[in-house]
Scaffold this active site. Structure first.
Site, short mmCIF file in Angstrom:
data_model
loop_
_atom_site.label_atom_id
_atom_site.label_comp_id
_atom_site.label_asym_id
_atom_site.label_seq_id
_atom_site.Cartn_x
_atom_site.Cartn_y
_atom_site.Cartn_z
N GLY A 2 -9.10 0.25 15.81
CA GLY A 2 -8.07 1.23 15.50
C GLY A 2 -8.34 1.94 14.18
N LEU A 21 5.68 2.22 8.64
CA LEU A 21 5.61 3.40 7.80
C LEU A 21 4.16 3.62 7.37
CD1 LEU A 21 8.67 2.92 5.40
CD2 LEU A 21 8.47 4.63 7.22
N ALA A 22 3.76 4.88 7.27
CA ALA A 22 2.39 5.19 6.84
C ALA A 22 2.12 4.65 5.44
CB ALA A 22 2.17 6.70 6.88
N ALA A 50 -3.46 -5.03 9.34
CA ALA A 50 -2.69 -4.13 8.48
C ALA A 50 -2.02 -3.05 9.32
CB ALA A 50 -3.61 -3.48 7.43
N CYS A 72 3.83 12.43 11.06
CA CYS A 72 5.00 12.93 10.34
C CYS A 72 4.98 14.45 10.20
CB CYS A 72 5.08 12.29 8.95
SG CYS A 72 3.62 12.56 7.93
N HIS A 96 -3.84 5.28 10.21
CA HIS A 96 -3.65 5.18 8.76
C HIS A 96 -4.26 3.90 8.19
CE1 HIS A 96 -1.23 8.65 9.33
NE2 HIS A 96 -0.25 8.01 9.94
N SER A 103 1.01 1.09 16.42
CA SER A 103 2.25 0.92 17.19
C SER A 103 2.30 1.96 18.30
CB SER A 103 3.46 1.09 16.27
OG SER A 103 3.48 2.39 15.71
#
Length: 448
Positions: free
Chosen positions: A7, A298-299, A279, A42, A10, A113
Site C-alpha cells: 500500500g 486521518l492523513a 501505519a 480531502c 499517505h 481503509s
C-alpha cells in the site's frame, strides 16, 4: 535487509521515503493494487467546488518519484495473502493474472481503509457513489458537471459529507444531507456548534435531515428514490459517506487487532509480529485524551506513523506521541476546528468531565474590525486536565486548534492554559489570548 511495503497512499508513501532516507543497505519493494500513489482524497470536495482546478494536482508523489529515490515499485499488483511464519507474501499481477511469492525480512502494512458500505437494498445502483480514491474523484467531478445531475443526496454528516454538501450546493445543485445521528458533525463538535452549521446550510438552500435511517434505494423512472424510516426523497446522485473501516483482511488471525479489525501497534509502530510494522488507516492510534486505542483514520496520523517506521525500522528510536484527532473544516465563510473530546463524547465514555462554552472577540473592539469566536473547553473534573477544545468563527482559528492539541497532548490543566505565555498585539489578539480566557472561564466555574 529486504523490506516489503503493502500500500502506498499517505502512510505507505511516507514510510517508503523515510525508510530509504534513514537506513542504509535496505531494499524496498512496494506493491499496490492501484495505478497511483499519494492521492489526497480531502481535495475531492474542493475540486467539485472549483477551488482546485485539476484533480491531478491532488497527488503529492508518484511511482516515478519513489523509483528515483530507490524503491522498487509494482503498481496494479495485489497482495492476496501473507504467510507470517515463512515471511512471504503472495502477489497477483492484476493486468496479467500472474501470481508469485515474495519473501521479506520486514513487512510494512500500510493497507489503508475503505468506505463503509451499508447493506441496504438497492445500494448497487450506479447512481450511488463513494468518495475515497482517484477513481471516485474523477467520477464525482464528471457527475457534478453533468447537467442531468440536479438532485444530490449525501448520506453521512461527517467531515467528508458536509464538505461535499457545500461543494455540490456551490455548484448549483439541489442538495439534501441525511444523517442517522441527532446532529451533523457530532463526532467533532457539540450542539451549539453543529446548530450553527445546520442553520448555515439551510440558509443556502440545503435540506438537513438528521435522525433518519436510510432503508432502501429504488429506481422510480423519475430518479432514484431514497427511502428513510420517515421520508422519501428523489435523487439523481447519492454519495455514501458514513465512515471508514480498516483494510486488514490480509492479517485476519495473524496479528492482534481491535474489535473493528484495526491493527494494534506499539509506540514504535511494531505489530504483534516482530517482523511486521504498520501505519495509517489500517491501524489503531493511541488517543491521548482517553489513553486508549482508537480508530481515527486521518492523513495527519498516517504520515506521522509512516515516517516513524523509517526511523524505527532497525531499532526503536522515536516514540509515536499519539493523537488528539485534531482537525479543521471550512464551510463557506465559517471556520471550525477541534482537538480532543467533545463534552458529549466524554459523557458517552463515562468520563467525569465538565465543559463550558462561551463567545468572545478574537481582538479588541477598538480595532477597525473583529470577529466573535464560539469556543468550548472540556476537562476532567478530578484533575482539571484538558480533554478537548472546539473553536468556530469567520476568523481563522486553525492555529489555535494546533495550540489546543499541544495542550492536550502535554496533559495541561485549566490553570496551565489560563496563564501560559501568549503574545499580545491588538492586530492579533487581546492581552489574554482567547484560549487563555476560555480556560479562565472554566476556572471561574469551578471556583464559584
Amino acid at each position: 535487509m529486504k523490506v516489503v511495503v503493502i500500500g502506498s497512499t499517505h502512510a505507505g508513501t511516507a514510510a517508503i521515503k523515510s525508510i530509504i532516507k534513514h537506513n542504509k543497505d535496505v531494499e524496498v519493494e512496494v506493491f499496490d493494487r492501484n495505478d497511483n500513489v499519494s492521492f489526497l482524497s480531502c481535495g475531492i470536495a474542493l475540486t467539485v467546488q472549483g477551488e482546485v482546478k485539476n484533480v491531478n494536482d491532488l497527488f503529492y508523489s508518484s511511482p516515478h518519484e519513489l523509483q528515483e529515490i530507490g524503491a522498487i515499485i509494482h503498481m496494479e499488483h495485489e497482495v492476496t495473502s501473507v504467510d507470517a511464519n515463512s515471511k512471504k507474501i503472495m502477489v497477483k499481477n492484476i493486468k496479467t493474472s500472474e501470481t508469485y511469492s515474495v519473501g521479506y525480512d520486514k513487512l510494512i502494512a500500510t493497507t489503508g481503509s475503505w468506505p463503509i458500505i451499508p447493506n441496504i437494498p438497492g445500494i448497487d445502483d450506479s447512481r450511488i457513489v463513494l468518495s475515497k480514491n482517484y477513481e471516485h474523484a474523477k467520477n464525482l467531478i464528471k457527475l457534478a458537471n453533468d447537467k442531468n445531475t440536479r438532485r444530490v443526496i449525501v448520506v453521512g454528516g461527517g467531515y467528508i459529507g458536509t464538505e461535499l454538501v457545500e461543494a455540490f450546493n456551490s455548484n448549483g445543485k439541489e442538495v439534501t444531507l441525511i444523517d442517522n445521528q441527532p446532529s451533523i458533525l457530532n463526532k467533532y463538535f457539540d450542539e451549539k456548534f453543529t446548530n450553527n452549521v445546520e442553520e448555515l446550510f439551510k440558509s443556502k438552500g440545503v435540506r438537513i435531515r438528521t435522525g433518519e435511517f436510510v432503508k432502501s434505494f429504488e429506481d422510480t423512472g423519475e430518479g432514484l428514490a431514497v427511502t428513510t424510516d420517515s421520508n422519501q426523497y428523489l435523487a439523481d446522485l447519492v454519495i455514501m459517506s458514513v465512515g471508514f473501516k480498516p483494510n486488514t483482511s490480509l492479517f485476519d488471525g495473524k496479528l492482534q487487532t481491535t474489535p473493528n479489525g484495526a491493527l494494534i501497534v506499539d509506540d514504535y509502530m511494531n505489530t504483534s509480529d516482530s517482523n511486521i510494522m504498520a501505519a495509517g488507516d489500517s491501524v489503531a492510534v493511541h488517543y491521548n485524551p482517553t489513553g486508549d486505542n482508537a480508530y481515527i483514520p486521518l492523513a495527519t496520523n498516517a504520515v506521522r506513523q509512516g515516517t516513524l517506521i523509517g526511523y524505527n525500522l532497525m531499532e526503536p528510536k522515536i516514540k509515536y506521541m499519539g493523537t488528539q484527532s485534531t482537525s479543521g473544516l471550512k464551510l463557506y465563510d465559517l471556520n471550525m476546528a477541534s482537538s480532543g473530546l467533545t463534552a458529549l463524547h466524554a459523557k458517552e465514555l463515562g468520563i467525569d468531565a465538565d465543559s463550558i462554552t462561551m463567545i468572545d472577540n478574537f481582538r479588541p473592539e477598538f480595532m477597525s474590525s473583529t470577529e466573535p469566536i464560539l469556543m468550548s473547553i472540556t476537562w476532567e473534573c478530578s484533575t482539571e486536565r484538558i480533554l478537548g477544545i472546539q473553536l468556530q468563527s469567520k476568523y481563522d482559528i486553525s492555529q489555535s486548534a494546533n495550540a489546543a492539541s499541544i495542550a492536550i497532548q502535554k496533559n495541561m490543566t485549566l490553570t496551565d492554559l489560563s496563564f501560559v505565555d501568549m503574545l499580545f498585539q491588538p492586530w492579533f489578539d487581546r492581552p489574554f489570548n482567547y484560549l487563555n480566557l476560555l480556560a479562565q472561564a472554566a476556572l471561574d466555574r469551578i471556583n464559584n
